[in-house]
Design an enzyme around this catalytic site. Structure first.
Site, PDB file in Angstrom:
ATOM      1  N   THR A  98      -9.244   3.822  11.918  1.00 37.38           N
ATOM      2  CA  THR A  98      -9.195   4.586  13.268  1.00 37.38           C
ATOM      3  C   THR A  98     -10.800   4.396  13.591  1.00 37.38           C
ATOM      4  O   THR A  98     -10.981   4.278  14.947  1.00 37.38           O
ATOM      5  CB  THR A  98      -9.124   6.176  12.992  1.00 37.38           C
ATOM      6  OG1 THR A  98      -7.903   6.170  12.668  1.00 37.38           O
ATOM      7  CG2 THR A  98      -8.975   6.609  14.220  1.00 37.38           C
ATOM      8  N   GLY A 143      -8.053   9.366   9.355  1.00 36.74           N
ATOM      9  CA  GLY A 143      -8.363   9.532  10.689  1.00 36.74           C
ATOM     10  C   GLY A 143      -9.157  10.571  11.234  1.00 36.74           C
ATOM     11  O   GLY A 143      -9.549  10.887  12.210  1.00 36.74           O
ATOM     12  N   LYS A 193       0.735  -1.401  -0.109  1.00 38.57           N
ATOM     13  CA  LYS A 193      -0.030  -0.027   0.055  1.00 38.57           C
ATOM     14  C   LYS A 193       0.917   1.161   0.088  1.00 38.57           C
ATOM     15  O   LYS A 193       1.577   1.536   0.977  1.00 38.57           O
ATOM     16  CB  LYS A 193      -0.913  -0.060   1.314  1.00 38.57           C
ATOM     17  CG  LYS A 193      -1.825   1.203   1.202  1.00 38.57           C
ATOM     18  CD  LYS A 193      -2.970   0.846   2.376  1.00 38.57           C
ATOM     19  CE  LYS A 193      -3.073   1.669   3.469  1.00 38.57           C
ATOM     20  NZ  LYS A 193      -3.161   3.100   3.259  1.00 38.57           N
TER      21      LYS A 193
END
Lengths: 257, 65
Positions: free
Chosen positions: A207, A157, A96
């Site tokens: 998150t 996040g 990634k």
């Protein structure tokens, strides 16, 4: 089934492994999410410190496929070197790819991203680039050899959901055959359901699960939302209208005429 | 000689990367290494000679999003 490079995946919910209250909660959340892919990273470890080794044992016991990231890399060279290191440690050609361009929003440096993707694809990596919804960047990443794209929903996040709905819809419409995974910024299960309803192939959540009051329950909720969103997409959602349309037939209505 | 290991100066006596890692206590850990920003595969550690002031990165699996 979803094909990511040569691998067929059943679960459309991918889970990040960071910021959980404990390793045990992480393991339970992965199981509750029915995730087949989890993201992992590499960090400096001092001699004698066993945190990294313990974490890796835990992930291997879960029996899931890992997608290592290059999180924290701000330069092409750093990202490429980290990818090489990750390939060796995790034993996968998947990466990634993150090349961060701005610290407040953690938005990708798309120029560096394309450069790094070109290098890594040429070296045999199967690159999952963390990108924006920009169509031109997406074209360049595909030309570089990427066969999967990971556009952001919102800053990492932030939990804000799908920030640029128009742009994301355009991306989906423009690349109907490219696996598109919404990565970053989703906060609640309805965001994930929405992404799948729009035709995105999968979502990556970290998150929103890890920082929930009950991460395991939230992981299960995301799994249900992803399944619902995917089923809805397959069922073919109705077209929205500006004006009301009666759902009850008007023929035979009492007291009329 | 002195080398920089994960950002901290360390004194080592062995000048080959594999030996240095053992001396530093990484003996049996699953780690990946880079020297002066260049990836060094595990198979190359016995052939990688270190020099004074080299920057070594020793990375291990960690949680990530």
């Amino acid at each position: 089934m979803l094909q990511l490079y040569q691998t067929m995946i059943r679960s459309r919910l991918m889970l990040g492994t960071a910021r959980y209250p404990s390793p045990a909660v992480l393991a339970d959340a992965v199981r509750a999410a029915r995730a087949e892919i989890v993201t992992v990273s590499l960090r400096r470890e001092s001699a004698g410190e066993r945190a990294g080794q313990a974490f890796w044992s835990l992930v291997r016991e879960l029996g899931v496929r890992v997608l290592p990231n290059t999180a924290g890399c701000h330069a092409v060279k750093e990202a490429v070197t980290t990818a090489h290191m990750a390939r060796e440690v995790f034993g996968t050609t998947w990466i990634k790819l993150e090349v961060i361009g701005e610290d407040d929003t953690l938005q990708p440096d798309v120029f560096g991203l394309v450069d790094a993707a070109r290098t890594l694809c040429a070296e045999g990596f199967e690159v999952f680039p963390y990108t924006t919804e920009d169509l031109v960047v997406a074209e360049r990443l595909l030309a570089a050899g990427c066969r999967v794209l990971m556009p952001w929903g919102a800053p990492i996040g932030s939990g804000r959901g799908l920030n640029n709905l128009f742009g994301l819809k355009a991306l989906r419409a423009h690349f109907p055959d490219v696996p598109l995974i919404i990565d970053a910024g989703l906060g609640v299960p309805s965001h994930a359901a929405h992404a799948l309803e729009l035709g995105f192939d999968a979502v990556l959540i970290n998150t929103a699960v890890a920082q929930a009051r009950d991460p395991v329950q939230m992981a299960a909720a995301f799994a249900q939302a992803v399944e619902a969103g995917f089923a809805a997409r397959q069922a073919g959602p109705m077209e929205p209208r500006d004006l009301a349309a009666p759902s009850t037939p008007l023929i035979g209505t009492a007291f009329r005429g | 000689m002195k080398i920089l290991v994960n950002g901290a100066w360390r004194e080592i006596t062995r000048d080959v990367l594999a030996g240095a890692l053992e001396e530093l206590g990484y003996g049996r850990s699953v780690v990946s290494t880079a020297v002066n920003g260049e990836f060094v595969a595990a198979t190359m550690r016995t052939r990688t000679v270190l020099a004074e002031g080299d920057r070594i990165e020793v990375l291990a699996p960690m949680q990530g999003g």
